[in-house]
Design a protein around this motif. Structure first.
Motif, short mmCIF file in Angstrom:
data_model
loop_
_atom_site.label_atom_id
_atom_site.label_comp_id
_atom_site.label_asym_id
_atom_site.label_seq_id
_atom_site.Cartn_x
_atom_site.Cartn_y
_atom_site.Cartn_z
N THR A 169 0.84 -1.19 0.00
CA THR A 169 0.00 0.00 0.00
C THR A 169 0.87 1.24 0.00
O THR A 169 2.05 1.19 0.31
N GLY A 214 1.07 4.97 1.78
CA GLY A 214 0.52 5.70 2.93
C GLY A 214 0.28 4.77 4.11
O GLY A 214 1.09 3.88 4.39
N ASN A 215 -0.85 4.95 4.77
CA ASN A 215 -1.18 4.17 5.96
C ASN A 215 -1.47 2.73 5.55
O ASN A 215 -2.41 2.48 4.81
N SER A 223 -11.99 -2.50 3.26
CA SER A 223 -12.42 -2.91 1.92
C SER A 223 -11.88 -4.30 1.58
O SER A 223 -12.54 -5.08 0.88
N MET A 254 -2.84 0.34 7.11
CA MET A 254 -4.07 -0.23 7.66
C MET A 254 -5.33 0.37 7.00
O MET A 254 -6.42 -0.12 7.22
N SER A 255 -5.19 1.40 6.19
CA SER A 255 -6.37 2.06 5.61
C SER A 255 -7.19 1.17 4.67
O SER A 255 -8.41 1.25 4.69
N PRO A 256 -6.58 0.31 3.83
CA PRO A 256 -7.42 -0.51 2.95
C PRO A 256 -8.02 -1.75 3.63
O PRO A 256 -8.73 -2.52 2.99
#
Length: 183
Positions: free
Chosen positions: A12, A14-15, A22, A17-19
């Protein structure tokens, strides 16, 4: 419900854990009958978990090695301090007959160095014989690596020299008149 055992690695930006929400939704759509025990972690966290036990063991072994070095240095100091106390009269006679403090210092330090070299020779021989047992713990290092043996030898010799220097310094402070009166 069955527990599906798969590892999913996702790159990923950036962060990391953000995806995650989804991804979970997509997994439920593809495998609706399975349970997921998702334990999200970064790649660095995964690598840390893989080497955590080995890192702890190596830290513990390193601490035991340092403790062994300290015990050896204290032992050399004790032996040399005893030798100096037993030879006080000899050092007094040497200085009364024209010996210098530097000569006495070199004499005592040389005796400590001989003891250290003897111990080092025995230790290197034993290490060479037993180092094959540690082959599984050494990563990127041969059990008979000459640089490692030389580095350890230098550290041990430095510790032994430092431990013998204190009694040697005390031997140089012997007053010849006082030493001769003790006899």
């Amino acid at each position: 419900n069955r527990l599906l055992g798969i590892d999913l690695v996702i790159r990923t930006a950036g962060n990391p854990m953000s995806p995650l929400p989804s991804i979970r939704a997509a997994m439920w759509r593809v495998y609706p009958e399975h349970r997921f025990a998702a334990i999200p972690q970064t790649f660095e966290g995964h690598l840390d978990a893989l080497v955590e036990e080995r890192r702890f063991n190596m830290t513990l072994l390193s601490l035991f090695g340092v403790l062994g070095l300290v015990i050896a240095a204290v032992g050399i100091y004790g032996v040399m301090a005893y030798v100096v106390s037993q030879r006080t009269v000899e050092f007094g006679i040497r200085m009364a007959l024209g010996g210098t403090r530097k000569d006495v210092f070199r004499l005592v330090l040389g005796q400590g160095a001989r003891l250290a070299l003897l111990g080092l020779a025995l230790g290197v021989a034993a290490s060479a014989l037993l180092s094959g047992l540690l082959r599984g713990l050494l990563v990127g290092l041969s059990p008979w690596d000459p640089a490692a043996f030389a580095g350890v030898a230098l550290v041990l010799l430095a510790a032994a020299s430092l431990a013998a220097a204190f009694p040697a310094r005390r031997a140089t402070r012997v007053d010849p008149a006082t030493a001769l009166r003790q006899e």
